[in-house]
Design a protein around this motif. Structure first.
Motif, PDB file in Angstrom:
ATOM      1  N   PRO A 113       0.735  -0.913  -0.473  1.00  0.00           N
ATOM      2  CA  PRO A 113      -0.130   0.009  -0.087  1.00  0.00           C
ATOM      3  C   PRO A 113       0.984   1.237   0.071  1.00  0.00           C
ATOM      4  CG  PRO A 113      -0.496  -1.060   2.115  1.00  0.00           C
ATOM      5  CD  PRO A 113       0.647  -1.861   1.414  1.00  0.00           C
ATOM      6  N   LEU A 114       0.173   2.324  -1.057  1.00  0.00           N
ATOM      7  CA  LEU A 114       0.720   3.777  -0.542  1.00  0.00           C
ATOM      8  C   LEU A 114      -0.023   4.572  -0.057  1.00  0.00           C
ATOM      9  CD1 LEU A 114       3.282   5.855  -1.701  1.00  0.00           C
ATOM     10  CD2 LEU A 114       1.269   6.132  -3.364  1.00  0.00           C
ATOM     11  N   GLY A 115       0.393   5.412   1.366  1.00  0.00           N
ATOM     12  CA  GLY A 115      -0.815   5.891   1.715  1.00  0.00           C
ATOM     13  C   GLY A 115      -0.730   7.602   1.545  1.00  0.00           C
ATOM     14  N   LEU A 116      -1.781   8.435   1.132  1.00  0.00           N
ATOM     15  CA  LEU A 116      -1.833   9.464   0.445  1.00  0.00           C
ATOM     16  C   LEU A 116      -2.340  10.781   1.157  1.00  0.00           C
ATOM     17  CD1 LEU A 116      -0.468  11.022  -2.512  1.00  0.00           C
ATOM     18  CD2 LEU A 116      -2.894  10.419  -2.790  1.00  0.00           C
ATOM     19  N   ASP A 117      -1.585  11.248   1.587  1.00  0.00           N
ATOM     20  CA  ASP A 117      -2.638  12.591   1.723  1.00  0.00           C
ATOM     21  C   ASP A 117      -1.853  13.935   1.945  1.00  0.00           C
ATOM     22  OD1 ASP A 117      -4.343  12.641   5.150  1.00  0.00           O
ATOM     23  OD2 ASP A 117      -3.408  13.807   4.312  1.00  0.00           O
ATOM     24  N   ILE A 118      -2.499  14.925   2.065  1.00  0.00           N
ATOM     25  CA  ILE A 118      -1.568  16.426   1.607  1.00  0.00           C
ATOM     26  C   ILE A 118      -1.484  17.144   3.070  1.00  0.00           C
ATOM     27  CG2 ILE A 118      -3.159  17.580   0.078  1.00  0.00           C
ATOM     28  CD1 ILE A 118      -5.760  18.128   1.872  1.00  0.00           C
ATOM     29  N   SER A 119      -1.505  16.215   4.710  1.00  0.00           N
ATOM     30  CA  SER A 119      -1.346  17.125   5.750  1.00  0.00           C
ATOM     31  C   SER A 119      -0.125  16.231   5.925  1.00  0.00           C
ATOM     32  CB  SER A 119      -2.139  16.657   6.699  1.00  0.00           C
ATOM     33  OG  SER A 119      -1.490  16.433   7.765  1.00  0.00           O
ATOM     34  N   PRO A 120       0.782  17.148   5.960  1.00  0.00           N
ATOM     35  CA  PRO A 120       2.302  16.994   6.475  1.00  0.00           C
ATOM     36  C   PRO A 120       2.487  16.335   7.558  1.00  0.00           C
ATOM     37  CG  PRO A 120       2.476  19.170   5.674  1.00  0.00           C
ATOM     38  CD  PRO A 120       1.345  19.238   5.876  1.00  0.00           C
ATOM     39  N   THR A 121       1.516  17.019   8.735  1.00  0.00           N
ATOM     40  CA  THR A 121       1.349  16.502   9.975  1.00  0.00           C
ATOM     41  C   THR A 121       0.755  15.559  10.739  1.00  0.00           C
ATOM     42  OG1 THR A 121       1.270  18.738  11.015  1.00  0.00           O
ATOM     43  CG2 THR A 121       0.994  16.969  12.649  1.00  0.00           C
ATOM     44  N   ALA A 122       0.390  14.552   9.547  1.00  0.00           N
ATOM     45  CA  ALA A 122      -0.597  13.287   9.726  1.00  0.00           C
ATOM     46  C   ALA A 122       0.928  12.517   9.401  1.00  0.00           C
ATOM     47  CB  ALA A 122      -1.742  13.176   8.857  1.00  0.00           C
ATOM     48  N   LEU A 123       1.339  12.972   8.080  1.00  0.00           N
ATOM     49  CA  LEU A 123       2.243  11.931   7.265  1.00  0.00           C
ATOM     50  C   LEU A 123       3.293  11.292   8.083  1.00  0.00           C
ATOM     51  CD1 LEU A 123       2.492  12.400   3.736  1.00  0.00           C
ATOM     52  CD2 LEU A 123       1.330  10.301   5.203  1.00  0.00           C
ATOM     53  N   ALA A 124       3.537  12.574   9.267  1.00  0.00           N
ATOM     54  CA  ALA A 124       5.173  12.977  10.280  1.00  0.00           C
ATOM     55  C   ALA A 124       4.444  11.409  11.039  1.00  0.00           C
ATOM     56  CB  ALA A 124       5.302  13.642  10.314  1.00  0.00           C
ATOM     57  N   ARG A 125       3.417  11.292  11.049  1.00  0.00           N
ATOM     58  CA  ARG A 125       2.929  10.356  12.679  1.00  0.00           C
ATOM     59  C   ARG A 125       2.552   8.961  11.729  1.00  0.00           C
ATOM     60  NH1 ARG A 125       0.095  10.805  17.116  1.00  0.00           N
ATOM     61  NH2 ARG A 125      -0.014   8.697  18.008  1.00  0.00           N
ATOM     62  N   ALA A 126       2.186   9.291  10.289  1.00  0.00           N
ATOM     63  CA  ALA A 126       2.302   7.409   9.360  1.00  0.00           C
ATOM     64  C   ALA A 126       3.663   6.853  10.060  1.00  0.00           C
ATOM     65  CB  ALA A 126       1.573   8.017   8.148  1.00  0.00           C
ATOM     66  N   ARG A 127       4.931   7.922   9.799  1.00  0.00           N
ATOM     67  CA  ARG A 127       5.858   7.335   8.881  1.00  0.00           C
ATOM     68  C   ARG A 127       6.713   7.030  10.131  1.00  0.00           C
ATOM     69  NH1 ARG A 127       6.367  11.608   4.350  1.00  0.00           N
ATOM     70  NH2 ARG A 127       6.350  10.475   2.632  1.00  0.00           N
ATOM     71  N   SER A 128       5.828   7.313  11.553  1.00  0.00           N
ATOM     72  CA  SER A 128       6.882   6.803  12.954  1.00  0.00           C
ATOM     73  C   SER A 128       6.513   5.779  13.529  1.00  0.00           C
ATOM     74  CB  SER A 128       6.532   8.481  13.875  1.00  0.00           C
ATOM     75  OG  SER A 128       5.817   8.162  14.323  1.00  0.00           O
ATOM     76  N   PHE A 129       5.780   5.762  12.740  1.00  0.00           N
ATOM     77  CA  PHE A 129       5.342   3.663  13.217  1.00  0.00           C
ATOM     78  C   PHE A 129       6.025   2.702  12.893  1.00  0.00           C
ATOM     79  CE2 PHE A 129       1.089   5.799  13.912  1.00  0.00           C
ATOM     80  CZ  PHE A 129       0.012   5.377  14.734  1.00  0.00           C
ATOM     81  N   LYS A 130       6.438   1.644  13.833  1.00  0.00           N
ATOM     82  CA  LYS A 130       7.250   1.209  13.020  1.00  0.00           C
ATOM     83  C   LYS A 130       6.479   0.071  11.418  1.00  0.00           C
ATOM     84  CE  LYS A 130       9.146  -3.088  15.455  1.00  0.00           C
ATOM     85  NZ  LYS A 130       9.497  -4.658  14.212  1.00  0.00           N
ATOM     86  N   PRO A 131       7.591   0.136  10.353  1.00  0.00           N
ATOM     87  CA  PRO A 131       6.729  -0.681   9.506  1.00  0.00           C
ATOM     88  C   PRO A 131       6.736  -2.146   9.378  1.00  0.00           C
ATOM     89  CG  PRO A 131       8.879   0.564   8.912  1.00  0.00           C
ATOM     90  CD  PRO A 131       8.536   0.578  10.654  1.00  0.00           C
ATOM     91  N   VAL A 132       5.062  -2.569   8.829  1.00  0.00           N
ATOM     92  CA  VAL A 132       4.763  -3.591   8.664  1.00  0.00           C
ATOM     93  C   VAL A 132       5.083  -4.556   7.892  1.00  0.00           C
ATOM     94  CG1 VAL A 132       2.981  -4.841   8.395  1.00  0.00           C
ATOM     95  CG2 VAL A 132       2.591  -2.410  10.028  1.00  0.00           C
ATOM     96  N   ALA A 133       5.195  -4.077   6.262  1.00  0.00           N
ATOM     97  CA  ALA A 133       6.657  -4.728   5.433  1.00  0.00           C
ATOM     98  C   ALA A 133       6.420  -3.877   4.493  1.00  0.00           C
ATOM     99  CB  ALA A 133       5.413  -5.876   5.280  1.00  0.00           C
ATOM    100  N   GLU A 134       5.487  -3.895   3.415  1.00  0.00           N
ATOM    101  CA  GLU A 134       5.474  -2.813   2.095  1.00  0.00           C
ATOM    102  C   GLU A 134       5.117  -1.690   1.523  1.00  0.00           C
ATOM    103  OE1 GLU A 134       7.011  -4.282  -0.963  1.00  0.00           O
ATOM    104  OE2 GLU A 134       7.213  -7.006  -0.949  1.00  0.00           O
ATOM    105  N   GLU A 135       4.671  -1.622   3.338  1.00  0.00           N
ATOM    106  CA  GLU A 135       3.773   0.372   2.961  1.00  0.00           C
ATOM    107  C   GLU A 135       4.824   1.043   2.592  1.00  0.00           C
ATOM    108  OE1 GLU A 135       4.528  -1.431   5.887  1.00  0.00           O
ATOM    109  OE2 GLU A 135       4.573  -0.389   7.443  1.00  0.00           O
ATOM    110  N   ASP A 136       4.307   2.368   1.933  1.00  0.00           N
ATOM    111  CA  ASP A 136       4.666   3.734   1.674  1.00  0.00           C
ATOM    112  C   ASP A 136       4.173   4.316   1.881  1.00  0.00           C
ATOM    113  OD1 ASP A 136       6.853   4.863   1.397  1.00  0.00           O
ATOM    114  OD2 ASP A 136       7.100   4.472  -1.152  1.00  0.00           O
TER     115      ASP A 136
END
Ligand SMILES: C[S@@+](CC[C@H](N)C(=O)[O-])C[C@H]1O[C@@H](n2cnc3c(N)ncnc32)[C@H](O)[C@@H]1O
Length: 197
Positions: A65-88
Motif C-alpha cells: 500500500p501507498l498512503g497518500l495525504d495532503i497533511s505533512p503532520t499526519a504523514l510525519a505521524r504515519a511514518r513514525s510507526f514501525k513499518p509492517v512490510a512493504e507500505e509507503d
C-alpha cells in the motif's frame, strides 16, 4: 492563498491542534473483516490515509500500500510507526496526482477521504480514483451513508449517488453492510467493491 493551500492548511491544522475525532488508533474494522476473507494484493492506494492505520493493516495482509495525504503532520505521524512490510507514504493531493501514478495501482482503499471532500468535488474524486487504477483494478470503499450532523465534513453519500458517480467507470462487484465497525459507526457504513472497466 490558493484553494489547494487552504485545503492543506485546514487539514494540517486539525492534526496540529489534535482536533481529529476520526482518529481511532487502529485500522478500520470493516477492512479487517474483509481481509480475513479476501485478499487485496498488489499496489493499493489509500487516499487521505491520515496516520496510516489502514495502510499498515493492508501491508500486514500482503498488499503493497501507498498512503497518500495532503497533511505533512499526519504523514510525519504515519511514518513514525514501525513499518509492517512493504507500505509507503506520500505527501500529495488526490486531485492533482502525479502522472507517474496514473494507471499504476491494482487497488484503492477508500475510507473517510471521500466524506471529507466537499460534495461539489465528488465527480473529480471518482475521476481521480479511476485514473489511478489499472484496467480491472478494484476500488474497495467504506462509504458513510448515514451521518446525523448535516454540517460536514464528514458528508454522507447515498447509494444512488455512489452509482451515479462511479458507474461511468466501474461495475459494482459486491456491496454489503459491514458486520464490524468502529464504536458509534455501526449501521452507518456501506461497503462496495467496484471493478474498473
Ligand atoms: C477525516 S480524515 C481521515 C483520515 C484517515 N483516513 C482516518 O480514517 O483516520 C481525512 C483525511 O483526508 C486528507 N485529505 C483531504 N483532502 C485530501 C486530498 N485532496 N488529497 C489527499 N488527502 C486529502 C486529510 O488531510 C485527512 O488526513
Amino acid at each position: 492563498m490558493t484553494a489547494r493551500e487552504s485545503r492543506t492548511e485546514f487539514w494540517d491544522a486539525r492534526y496540529r491542534e489534535d482536533d481529529t475525532p476520526w482518529e481511532k488508533g487502529y485500522g478500520a474494522p470493516p477492512l479487517a473483516e474483509y481481509l480475513e476473507r479476501s485478499s487485496f494484493k498488489g499496489r493499493v492506494l489509500v487516499p487521505g490515509c491520515g496516520f496510516g492505520h489502514d495502510v499498515r493493516l493492508l501491508a500486514q495482509y500482503g498488499a503493497q500500500p501507498l498512503g497518500l495525504d495532503i497533511s505533512p503532520t499526519a504523514l510525519a505521524r504515519a511514518r513514525s510507526f514501525k513499518p509492517v512490510a512493504e507500505e509507503d507514504y506520500l505527501r500529495g493531493d488526490l486531485f492533482t496526482l502525479d502522472v507517474s501514478l496514473k494507471e499504476s495501482f491494482e487497488g484503492i482503499f477508500e475510507h473517510t477521504c471521500l466524506c471529507a471532500v466537499d460534495p461539489s468535488r465528488r465527480p473529480e474524486y471518482a475521476q481521480a480514483v479511476a485514473d489511478a487504477l489499472k484496467s480491472e483494478g478494484e476500488l474497495l470503499a467504506i462509504f458513510f451513508v448515514k451521518i446525523e450532523d448535516p454540517e460536514g465534513p464528514p458528508y454522507p453519500i447515498s447509494s444512488d449517488e455512489i452509482d451515479r458517480l462511479f458507474h461511468p467507470f466501474f461495475d459494482t462487484v459486491e456491496h454489503w453492510v459491514p458486520g464490524k465497525s468502529f464504536p458509534g459507526r455501526e449501521g452507518r457504513e456501506q461497503m462496495r467493491r467496484m471493478r474498473k472497466r
